[in-house]
Design a protein around this motif. Structure first.
Motif, mmCIF file in Angstrom:
data_model
loop_
_atom_site.group_PDB
_atom_site.id
_atom_site.type_symbol
_atom_site.label_atom_id
_atom_site.label_comp_id
_atom_site.label_asym_id
_atom_site.label_seq_id
_atom_site.Cartn_x
_atom_site.Cartn_y
_atom_site.Cartn_z
ATOM 1 N N ALA A 38 0.798 -1.216 0.000
ATOM 2 C CA ALA A 38 0.000 0.000 0.000
ATOM 3 C C ALA A 38 0.838 1.276 0.000
ATOM 4 C CB ALA A 38 -0.929 -0.020 1.216
ATOM 5 N N GLY A 39 2.016 1.207 0.586
ATOM 6 C CA GLY A 39 2.847 2.401 0.586
ATOM 7 C C GLY A 39 2.616 3.260 1.808
ATOM 8 N N ASP A 40 3.359 4.382 1.854
ATOM 9 C CA ASP A 40 3.394 5.244 3.023
ATOM 10 C C ASP A 40 2.046 5.840 3.405
ATOM 11 O OD1 ASP A 40 5.983 4.958 3.541
ATOM 12 O OD2 ASP A 40 6.641 6.848 2.656
ATOM 13 N N LEU D 124 0.674 4.735 -6.373
ATOM 14 C CA LEU D 124 1.159 4.526 -5.029
ATOM 15 C C LEU D 124 1.046 5.800 -4.194
ATOM 16 C CD1 LEU D 124 2.140 2.024 -3.788
ATOM 17 C CD2 LEU D 124 4.471 2.637 -4.384
ATOM 18 N N ALA D 125 1.433 6.929 -4.761
ATOM 19 C CA ALA D 125 1.399 8.182 -4.019
ATOM 20 C C ALA D 125 0.031 8.819 -4.211
ATOM 21 C CB ALA D 125 2.496 9.108 -4.524
ATOM 22 N N SER D 126 -0.990 8.089 -3.782
ATOM 23 C CA SER D 126 -2.345 8.535 -4.115
ATOM 24 C C SER D 126 -2.678 9.875 -3.468
ATOM 25 C CB SER D 126 -3.352 7.470 -3.700
ATOM 26 O OG SER D 126 -3.180 7.167 -2.341
ATOM 27 N N ARG D 127 -2.063 10.138 -2.306
ATOM 28 C CA ARG D 127 -2.333 11.409 -1.641
ATOM 29 C C ARG D 127 -2.011 12.601 -2.557
ATOM 30 N NH1 ARG D 127 -3.066 13.151 3.611
ATOM 31 N NH2 ARG D 127 -3.245 10.969 4.136
ATOM 32 N N ASN D 128 -1.032 12.416 -3.421
ATOM 33 C CA ASN D 128 -0.635 13.511 -4.315
ATOM 34 C C ASN D 128 -1.732 13.861 -5.314
ATOM 35 O OD1 ASN D 128 1.761 13.538 -3.070
ATOM 36 N ND2 ASN D 128 2.965 12.685 -4.762
ATOM 37 N N ALA D 417 2.257 22.298 6.417
ATOM 38 C CA ALA D 417 2.158 21.478 7.620
ATOM 39 C C ALA D 417 1.236 20.287 7.432
ATOM 40 C CB ALA D 417 1.680 22.324 8.796
ATOM 41 N N SER D 418 0.304 20.407 6.473
ATOM 42 C CA SER D 418 -0.606 19.285 6.250
ATOM 43 C C SER D 418 0.152 18.017 5.878
ATOM 44 C CB SER D 418 -1.600 19.635 5.144
ATOM 45 O OG SER D 418 -0.908 19.757 3.912
ATOM 46 N N ALA D 419 1.295 18.182 5.223
ATOM 47 C CA ALA D 419 2.042 17.018 4.740
ATOM 48 C C ALA D 419 2.649 16.224 5.881
ATOM 49 C CB ALA D 419 3.134 17.443 3.757
ATOM 50 N N VAL D 420 2.696 16.790 7.065
ATOM 51 C CA VAL D 420 3.202 16.003 8.179
ATOM 52 C C VAL D 420 2.157 15.857 9.283
ATOM 53 C CG1 VAL D 420 4.531 18.046 8.899
ATOM 54 C CG2 VAL D 420 4.953 15.857 10.005
ATOM 55 N N VAL D 421 1.648 16.977 9.771
ATOM 56 C CA VAL D 421 0.732 16.891 10.908
ATOM 57 C C VAL D 421 -0.517 16.109 10.533
ATOM 58 C CG1 VAL D 421 -0.488 18.183 12.674
ATOM 59 C CG2 VAL D 421 1.611 19.106 11.697
ATOM 60 N N SER D 422 -1.094 16.451 9.380
ATOM 61 C CA SER D 422 -2.328 15.780 8.985
ATOM 62 C C SER D 422 -2.064 14.332 8.600
ATOM 63 C CB SER D 422 -2.972 16.510 7.806
ATOM 64 O OG SER D 422 -3.146 17.860 8.140
ATOM 65 N N HIS D 423 -0.890 14.094 8.077
ATOM 66 C CA HIS D 423 -0.581 12.719 7.691
ATOM 67 C C HIS D 423 -0.642 11.800 8.903
ATOM 68 C CE1 HIS D 423 1.424 9.478 5.425
ATOM 69 N NE2 HIS D 423 1.912 9.171 6.615
#
Lengths: 305, 686, 311, 506
Positions: A38-40, D124-128, D417-423
């Motif tokens: 799934a990945g990170d 894989l990097a679906s968040r992007n 900050a969303s890229a770390v705190v929200s993650h």
């Protein structure tokens, strides 16, 4: 002969299946492939989705049967991380490992056999003691430590050899020595013990009683017999080297199976790990079969009843 | 031709320098056979190796003179010596199984001997090899050249070895125990061959052996060797008729010789063991074993003394007394019969003479064996339809060549393997259904090799008492008491109780094995070649002991042996085995006086007695031994049988059981042989 | 030593065997006469003492860290390079956490010995059982065990060890277990061969004829006779286990810091190889000495206990 | 020694080729080594940093974010604006061609975005990309991007995280083909990917002149994978490499003292932190007590670790995000100073005066973790290290079996900050706080387009996280770069090597 081959091939297949079963079970127990895939950034729902899509929710036995039935025809599935067929990956990595293993084996044999023979001819002489020293040292040195030391000396200080990579034959020298040195003692001991035993045997006495010249006695009658077990050892050692190449290939950045294995292990890329272990196992079994055939060729007692 | 003076051989060992050969002198003439006879460790083999310059590394050879055809061998450089070896002087060894290189063809090994020494072409060498193979009696010689040694039987290999030694037509042939590893039937053939070849090639022959019978049959002159030195030398007739040295006399009294020693009587035996050869020996080396030794024997140096025409002896005994001592086994009793030494008498079984204690009923044993790695397994009928009674209180001898199934039969009787078919009855009941522990209580083994029979990590006391402990028959103290009793019984000193087997001599070990077999007071002892690994002087002690025990306790023995003299001395009845079948079973007298089966006759013919006038017999058995994996059809013996008839090739003989015993042979079948046509008719009717 | 196999066998029979030096004396003489064995034994003894007495002889607490005092060079840097940081307080200097290197080396002997020994014991039990059973029974049992052995041999040790440790996480226990479960092949192979030979001895046959159970025969009759070989294989596997742990540590998957295993110290020092080579040299030499000692002992035992060996 | 040899060699080269030195320099390839192999060259199926760097050279995204000024600049798009809360309209650059000769137009953007934002694509990097609902073509050089819901960080992702593929080519070959033979519009194009995993990139001679990335000065890039740091160092010292990075700080410092080499340190967006399982997912009892977590915070001397171990210009941080990131307000964080006595007090209060056992999972630098263990041991906490490979540890985290973990996060170089705190705190498998209020704040902060509202909510979140010590933020990362002294290079805080800005010194 055919019957023998058939029996051995069945055995080889059984070993391969057993090895793959163990590896499959171990790796699947130790790690959840869905999470790994799934990945990170995946959410729990996404992981579950992958689990269902890839069939990881099925019983392990079913998954194994599924995997095995594809593996039989050379389809090891896709690498989780690289998303390319595992078989392509492995095929592209085999040449380097084979060359490395071959070079290491050659180094070991070329070093070990003459020393073993000399040591056996003059037991307790300085040659014997030197050979023993070389052997004991070879077994005592951590391979990677030896490799690093060579790298410091030959690459950094002297600049004679490239430190890493696999682009030319020079790149193989240090890795082959590092890998081969560890196997040298085994060959040397076997040669020495074999020669000692053979040279004490009745037929050597017969040969000498015939007045044959010393070199004929030594090589034609002596070494010819002592070499037989060495063939088997070579097969076994070559198998070990394929497995043992992990450390050396990683250290020298050689794109072979070992390096691939290490990268796959560090990323929990189960299909690749399973396939590599299986490939090495199959190699090992086939090498042994070949060694048996070679033995049969070399030793008529085995060939003809 | 060969002149040796004051030859010594020293070997370095961890315990010190071992003086294996201590200054011997002898000469060998062209066409003469010189025999060196001695027990193991006497230095005879090292002597022969020293002559050839083949001593192991570290061994030192010294001599005042060592000349071969006037050429001084002592000063010869190794490569010049090698020119002589295999060329002018050749050697054959004891172990034909290991003396040929397994990875080279017979042809290659033969040819290289000639190619090395003489400027001949490979083709000429090959022709010479074929010629010689033919001459030494190898059938189909040309096709043998491409074969590998392991494809040949032991007898054939020894013939090949002989042919190899003869490739260059040597002047001197040294044969070191050339027949020891071979079956009796083959032994006679090989000795005969050596004799014939010696005449033909007019060679000098040095024959080294431990077997007085062999010496008697082939030697011209004899040297008796003891503790690295010759104790007596002389022409063969002199030595055998008038042995002068006590050792020679003792040896001759040790061998059971038909006519001389009464069957079942006590044999002569030499007490004690050979002294250590490390360090020097003053006086007579034999004195501590010699019943005639006196004070002078312990001092000074005793030389070979001339006592007759070419007859020398190294002994201080006056001539008259020495002559009187010969041929009197009672002088050579190494020990008393030890049975009286028991504190508490063993309850004597009431003998039921003639009642079978063990009955073999059509017992067969088949193994599946693979001849070579690439081949399928094929059945081997090791034991084939054997019917046999072993009767209470008797000694039943079982004889046959190696590989005939004797040992398999022993294993079946010990309950180690269950027969493939048929059954064994013990006291009338099927034995194998009782399980091993039951069988062990009643049947115990004594094995051939005293070195392998005792666990090297256990003390003698433990080994002897182990059966009681395993079976839980006695407490610790009781076990120890019984063990000590048996140590006495078998004639061992009590101090061996805490010894480990490697501190004991071979004979002592065999006594331990016997004690262990006896401790559970079994009915039957299976003795599988109990003395064939022992020297003659020790063999007779063990045979005496076995007979004493048998009489005292009415034991039943199955005595398996290839040595016919031993069987003749010990057994009440004898069974002869050939390729898994019993071909003849009868009592001793019948068998040895009137053998009925041609195979029995051949065996008796090839057995050698120490009779210097008898020459080497020819049992006419042919040189091809049977192959148990591929038994011939019909009577299995027919390919070697001098009396084979047409129907022997196709039909199995019936078992004829009459007053004279049992025999399986067409010759003695009174009913007319069934014709083949008849048989076919019967098969089709069925 | 002797001329023919026949004579060889009979040599002990020479002379009054009972009055010869006892087997124990002979063995002692051979052991102390064997240079390799003496050297190996001495080194191993020193290392074992070091491990045993670590709390007494270590100058500092091996875990006491002091980041301000890290990477202090060893004392000889004072002699050769006039480095003022090198003092007698830390003879071998300090590591990257400012811990005393000498103390860690001393304590490390414990870990390395523990790993080697426990792994060898575990694999010894597994391998011996399999090997002896297979060799003794032969036939189908042997076929099955042989299959197991082949399967094990066909599995690449380092790879499988790495995979298991990487995926499951590693600790001293896991490393020992993984090594123990992987390194039994030598035991099995050697014990199988020996048991097959032993089975042919008449004393085994007579034990069978006595009705002894296979378990009894294997444990009481065969095992005592193969202890020599067992000991030799044990040394080999101990050395193997120690080296393999070092290899796992090298890839970051051996025992876990802050445990002071020599393999781990080696792997942590490798990044310093170009600028602080002493850091890799010291544990490297320690490891080398230990494995060397074990190997020398193994070789020595082989020589001393086999009649063909060097005398 | 290596450097000596190098100097001699260079001198010789200079003598022989002095006339064409400039030319020779431009042709001299830059040889670099990376620690990891790129999983997959198709950027959407890859998450590792090496892949991201590779992508920045081979592909262009729509927008460029200037690493020095943090301003957005035109790249493939020349103009962009919010049409409404969920719609973006962009104007594209004209006259750009892909490496394979295809010319760039709106079709490529539309195809790329629609393909990768499709949930079935399995990227894989679906968040992007998962915030994109669809893209549509307005005309040849204008596109519209429709969002599922308002997403303020859209431009941050559109800049560089979303490379644009040649539509026709991608349609034809798919992700596999893109992995085998990547084609983009970037400043470098792929010359060869040999089976030995050496990537050879050559300058894209047709690269558009006004790209903010600029025309590369170095013609060829040779990128190799060498996982072992000592091997990398050996290669560098023996003239087998020109550039390596991420050397341990003290080694890098000592390398700098050698003639012939230069070392630079660049503070990165990556931060180190220690995560504590406050929610009790792993079942560890002690850590669920906030006093214990506070004790841990007081026990660790972060200043000393940074000064002695991490070194460079690294800073201790108190907020769970990088100072480079929007919304990361350090002042909102509760600060814990090094006070072992206070730590022991807190433990006593919580009933763990005799300490307790825990396992600290780690993957990056064992020495740093070891230091933490040392400090924990000082106050009586018996922590075992469980050192793992990153991916194995990540999987364990997602399973929730880790009680405490020492890790770091690079935020994929997204300066928000969303890229770390929200993650980590919005209920993902990585969330060991499971704090619903916190999740709500983050929901608002992530999705609002009102900057003030976003800052406010991130502040709340940061305060909660540090107050509860869900995380103990440790320090910023400093990336070391070691290279031959004749290389001219710049370091950027986003941990991305930009070889197209490098050049050989005269």
């Amino acid at each position: 002969m055919l019957r023998f081959l058939f029996r051995r091939l069945v055995m080889a297949a059984a070993v391969a299946v057993a090895v793959s079963l163990i590896t499959f079970t171990l790796t699947n127990f130790a790690s959840d492939p869905a999470i790994a895939m799934a990945g990170d950034t995946a959410s729990a729902a996404e992981i579950q989705q992958i689990r269902e899509r890839e069939g990881f929710d099925r019983p392990l036995v079913v998954q194994y049967a599924d995997w095995l039935s594809s593996a039989v025809v050379g389809d090891f599935g896709y690498s989780y991380r690289m998303r390319v067929p595992v078989s392509d990956l492995i095929l592209s990595r085999i040449p380097v490992t084979m060359m490395l293993g071959g070079a290491a084996l050659t180094f070991a044999i070329v070093l070990a056999i003459p020393m073993g023979v000399l040591a056996a001819l003059r037991p307790n002489s300085w040659i014997d003691r030197t050979a023993l020293g070389v052997a004991v040292l070879g077994q005592a040195m951590p391979t990677f430590w030896f490799a690093l030391m060579m790298m410091v000396v030959f690459s950094v200080f002297l600049g004679w050899l490239p430190a890493s990579g696999a682009r030319s034959w020079q790149h193989f020298i240090m890795p082959a020595i590092a890998l081969g040195y560890y196997a040298t003692p085994a060959f040397m001991r076997l040669t020495r013990a074999g020669m000692l035993e053979v040279m004490r045997s009745d037929y050597i006495r017969t040969a000498r009683a015939k007045g044959l010249r010393p070199h004929v006695v030594l090589f034609h009658h002596g070494l010819r017999n002592a070499i037989i077990p060495i063939v088997s050892l070579a097969a076994v050692q070559f198998g070990f080297m394929l497995g043992g190449s992990v450390v050396i290939e990683t250290l020298f950045s050689m794109p072979g199976l070992g390096f691939l294995a290490w990268e796959s292990i560090s990323r929990a890329d189960l299909p690749v790990i399973q396939a590599i272990v299986l490939v090495i196992a199959v190699f090992y079994v086939l090498l042994n079969l070949m060694a048996d055939l070679a033995n049969a060729y070399l030793d008529p007692r085995i060939r003809i009843g | 031709m060969l002149d040796v003076s004051n030859l010594t051989v020293d070997l370095p060992t961890p315990a010190g320098t071992l003086h294996a050969v201590r200054g011997i002198d002898f000469t060998v003439k062209q066409g003469e056979t010189f025999c060196i006879v001695g027990e193991s460790g006497s230095g005879k083999s090292l002597t022969s190796l020293a002559l050839m310059g083949l001593l192991p590394k570290g061994a030192a050879r010294r001599a005042d003179r060592l000349a071969f055809k006037e050429q001084d061998l002592l000063s010869l450089r190794e490569h010049r010596m090698a020119d002589l070896r295999g060329n002018r002087m050749a050697m054959i060894f004891q172990e034909p199984m290991t003396s040929l290189n397994p990875v080279h063809t017979v042809g290659g090994q033969l040819e290289e001997a000639l190619l090395r020494h003489q400027p001949v072409s490979r083709k000429e060498a090959r022709e010479r090899a074929v010629h010689l193979l033919d001459r030494v009696g190898v059938p189909a010689p040309a096709s043998r050249l491409r074969q590998f040694p392991h494809e040949l039987s032991g007898g054939l290999r020894q013939r090949v070895m002989i042919a190899m030694a003869l490739m260059c037509g040597p002047d001197l042939l040294i044969a070191d125990e050339p027949t020891t590893a071979l079956d009796v039937s083959i032994q006679a053939q090989i000795l005969r061959l050596l004799r014939d070849l010696q005449d033909e090639f007019h060679m000098g022959l040095i024959l080294v052996t431990h077997d007085l019978s062999v010496v008697a049959r082939v030697a011209d002159r004899v040297a008796v060797m003891y503790a690295g030195n010759f104790v007596e030398t002389g022409p063969v007739h002199e030595i055998f008729r008038r042995p002068r040295h006590p050792y020679t006399q003792g040896l001759m009294n040790c061998i059971p010789a038909p006519g001389k020693t009464p069957p079942g009587g006590r044999l002569g035996a030499i007490a004690g063991i050979v002294p250590s050869l490390v360090g020097t020996i003053t006086g007579c080396a034999f004195r501590n074993r010699c019943p005639f030794a006196f004070d002078d024997c312990a001092h000074g140096r005793i030389d070979l003394a001339h006592i007759g025409e070419k007859h020398h002896s190294r002994c201080l005994l006056p001539e008259r007394q020495a002559a009187a001592n010969a041929g009197r086994p009672e002088l050579w009793q190494a020990e008393e019969a030890h049975v009286e030494a028991l504190h508490q008498p063993w309850e004597k079984r009431d003998a039921r003479p003639g009642e079978p204690v063990l009955t073999l009923d059509a017992v067969s044993q088949t193994f599946k064996v693979r001849r070579a790695m690439f081949q399928a397994k094929i059945p081997l009928h090791a034991v084939n339809e054997v019917n046999l009674d072993i009767r209470e209180g008797e000694v039943l001898g079982l004889v046959g060549e190696s590989g005939c199934g004797k040992s398999t039969l022993a294993k079946i009787l010990l309950g180690l393997i269950e027969p493939t078919s048929g059954q064994v009855l013990f006291d009338g009941e099927p034995m194998h259904s009782h399980g091993r522990k039951f069988i062990a209580r009643h049947i115990q083994p004594v094995f051939q090799d005293p070195y392998s029979a005792l666990n090297p990590r256990k003390t003698v006391g433990f080994i002897i008492g182990q059966p009681l402990m395993v079976h839980g028959l006695a407490g610790r103290a009781e076990v120890e008491r019984r063990v000590k009793e048996l140590i006495d019984l078998v004639g061992l000193p009590q101090r061996v109780f805490n010894s480990l087997p490697n501190q004991l001599s071979g004979g002592q070990r065999q006594r331990v094995a016997i004690a262990r077999a006896l401790i559970m007071r079994p009915k039957v002892i299976i003795c599988d070649e109990p003395t064939s690994a022992l020297d003659v002087s020790v063999q007779s002690q063990i045979l005496n002991l076995l007979l004493d025990l048998q009489r005292e306790f009415s034991l039943t023995y199955l005595l398996i042996s290839h040595n016919l003299a031993v069987v003749q001395h010990m057994a009440h009845r004898v069974a002869v085995m050939y390729l898994g079948r019993l071909v003849e079973v009868t009592n001793r007298a019948n068998l040895f006086q009137d053998p009925r089966h041609p195979y029995t006759q051949a065996l008796l013919d090839s057995a050698l007695t120490p009779d210097p006038d008898a020459g080497v017999p020819d049992p006419k058995l042919g040189s091809l031994p049977p192959n148990p994996l591929d038994p011939p059809p019909g009577c299995a013996f027919h390919p070697r049988c001098p009396k084979a008839m047409e129907h022997c090739r196709t039909q199995m003989p019936r078992t004829i059981d009459d007053k004279a015993g049992r025999v399986e042979c067409h010759l003695h079948d009174q009913t007319a042989p069934i014709s083949i046509a008849n048989k076919r008719a019967r098969i089709s009717a069925a | 030593m002797s001329a023919t196999p026949q004579d060889d066998k009979n040599l002990p029979d020479f002379g009054a065997a009972l009055s010869e030096p006892s087997a124990g004396q002979m063995l002692r003489r051979r052991v102390f006469g064997h240079t390799g064995l003496v050297i190996g034994g001495t080194i191993l003894l020193i290392i074992a003492l070091m491990a045993l007495l670590a709390p007494l002889i270590a100058p500092h607490d091996p875990y006491a860290h002091n980041l301000a005092n890290r990477l202090v060079p060893p004392i000889w840097h004072d002699w050769f390079y006039d480095d003022p940081r090198a003092t007698w307080t830390h003879i071998f200097g300090t590591d990257h956490q400012g811990r005393d290197y000498l103390s860690r080396i001393i304590y490390g002997a414990r870990i390395s010995l523990l790993i080697g020994f426990s792994a060898a014991i575990i694999s010894g039990v597994i391998g011996c059982t399999l090997g002896l059973v297979a060799g003794y029974y032969g036939g189908r049992v042997d076929m099955v065990v042989n299959f197991i052995i082949t399967t094990r041999l066909a599995m690449p040790v380092i790879l499988v060890a790495l995979a298991v440790v990487a995926l499951m996480g590693s600790s001293l226990t896991i490393v020992v277990l993984v090594l123990g479960f992987l390194l039994w092949d030598q035991f099995a192979v050697v014990m199988r061969t020996l048991a097959m030979q032993m089975r042919e001895f008449d004393f085994v046959t007579s034990a069978q004829a006595l009705g002894c159970s296979p378990r009894y025969i294997i444990m009481r009759e065969i095992l005592p006779n193969v202890l020599n070989a067992l000991l030799v294989v044990m040394t080999i596997e101990m050395a193997n286990a120690i080296l393999l742990e070092a290899a796992l540590s090298f890839l970051g998957l051996g025992v876990q810091p802050p445990l002071p295993s020599w393999g781990l110290m080696l792997s942590q020092a490798k990044d310093e190889i170009f600028f602080d080579p002493w850091m890799i040299t010291i544990p490297g030499l320690a490891l080398l000495m230990l494995v060397l000692a074990i190997n020398l002992i193994g070789d020595g035992l082989r020589d001393v206990t086999s009649p063909e060996g060097r005398s | 020694m290596g450097s000596l040899r190098r100097n001699v060699l260079l001198a010789a080269t200079a003598l022989v080729f002095s006339a064409g030195a400039a030319f020779a320099d431009e042709d001299r390839p830059l040889r670099v080594a990376w620690d990891f192999e790129i999983d997959n060259l198709d950027q959407y199926y890859n998450t590792n940093r090496e892949g991201i760097i590779f992508a920045r050279h081979v592909w262009d995204a729509l927008i460029y974010r200037n690493p020095d000024t943090f301003e957005y600049e035109p790249l493939l798009a020349t103009d962009w604006e919010w049409a409404d809360d969920t719609t973006i309209e962009m104007t594209l650059r004209e006259g750009v061609t892909f490496h394979n000769g295809d010319s760039f137009s709106a079709d490529d953007v539309v195809y790329t975005l629609n393909t990768v934002s499709d949930p079935d694509s399995g990227v894989l990097a679906s968040r992007n990309v998962d915030w994109i609902e669809s893209a549509e073509k307005l005309d040849d050089y204008r596109v519209r991007i429709n969002l599922h819901e308002p997403f303020p960080a859209a431009f941050e992702y559109l800049s560089e995280a979303i490379p644009i593929y040649p539509g026709d080519y991608y349609r034809e070959v798919g992700p596999e083909g893109m992995n085998e033979n990547p084609v983009g519009t970037g400043p470098y194009q792929v010359e060869s990917i040999d089976p030995q995993r050496e990537y050879v990139l050559v300058r894209n001679e047709d690269y558009y002149e006004d790209s903010p990335k600029g025309i590369p000065a170095i013609r060829e890039l040779h990128i190799r994978t060498i996982t072992d740091k000592s091997t990398q160092m050996a290669e560098l010292l023996s003239d087998g490499l020109d550039w390596v990075w991420r050397l341990p700080a003290d080694q890098a410092e000592r390398l700098e003292r050698r003639p012939g080499f230069e070392v630079k340190f660049g503070e990165a967006m990556r931060i180190g932190y220690m995560g504590l399982d406050a929610a009790g997912r792993s079942g560890h009892e002690a850590l669920q007590d906030v006093r214990v977590r506070k004790a841990i915070a007081h026990a660790i001397d972060r200043e000393s670790i940074v000064e002695n171990m991490v070194r460079g210009d690294a800073r201790v941080i108190h907020a769970p995000c990088s100072p480079f990131q929007f919304g990361c307000d350090e002042d909102a964080a509760v600060k814990y100073d090094y006070d072992p006595d206070r730590a022991r007090e807190l433990l006593e209060e919580a009933g763990y005066g005799d300490g307790f056992e825990m396992t600290l999972y780690a993957f990056r630098d064992r020495r740093w973790t070891e230091s933490i263990l040392g400090y924990l041991a000082d106050v009586g906490i018996d922590a075992n290290m469980q050192f793992m490979q990153y991916f194995a540890l990540r999987d364990l985290n997602h399973e929730g079996t880790t009680s405490a973990f020492h890790m770091d996060w690079g935020s994929y170089s997204i300066a928000d900050a969303s890229a770390v705190v929200s993650h980590f705190f919005k209920g993902s498998p990585d969330d060991f706080a499971q704090d619903e209020e916190l999740q709500q704040w983050l929901e608002i902060a992530d999705n609002s387009i009102d900057e003030e509202e976003r800052l406010e909510n991130y502040r709340n979140a940061i305060q909660r996280i540090t107050e509860e010590v869900y995380w103990l933020p440790l320090h910023t990362f400093v990336i070391s770069y070691a290279f031959t002294e004749d290389l001219d290079m710049q370091a950027y805080p986003d941990e991305i090597a930009r070889y197209y800005t490098y050049s050989w010194k005269e």
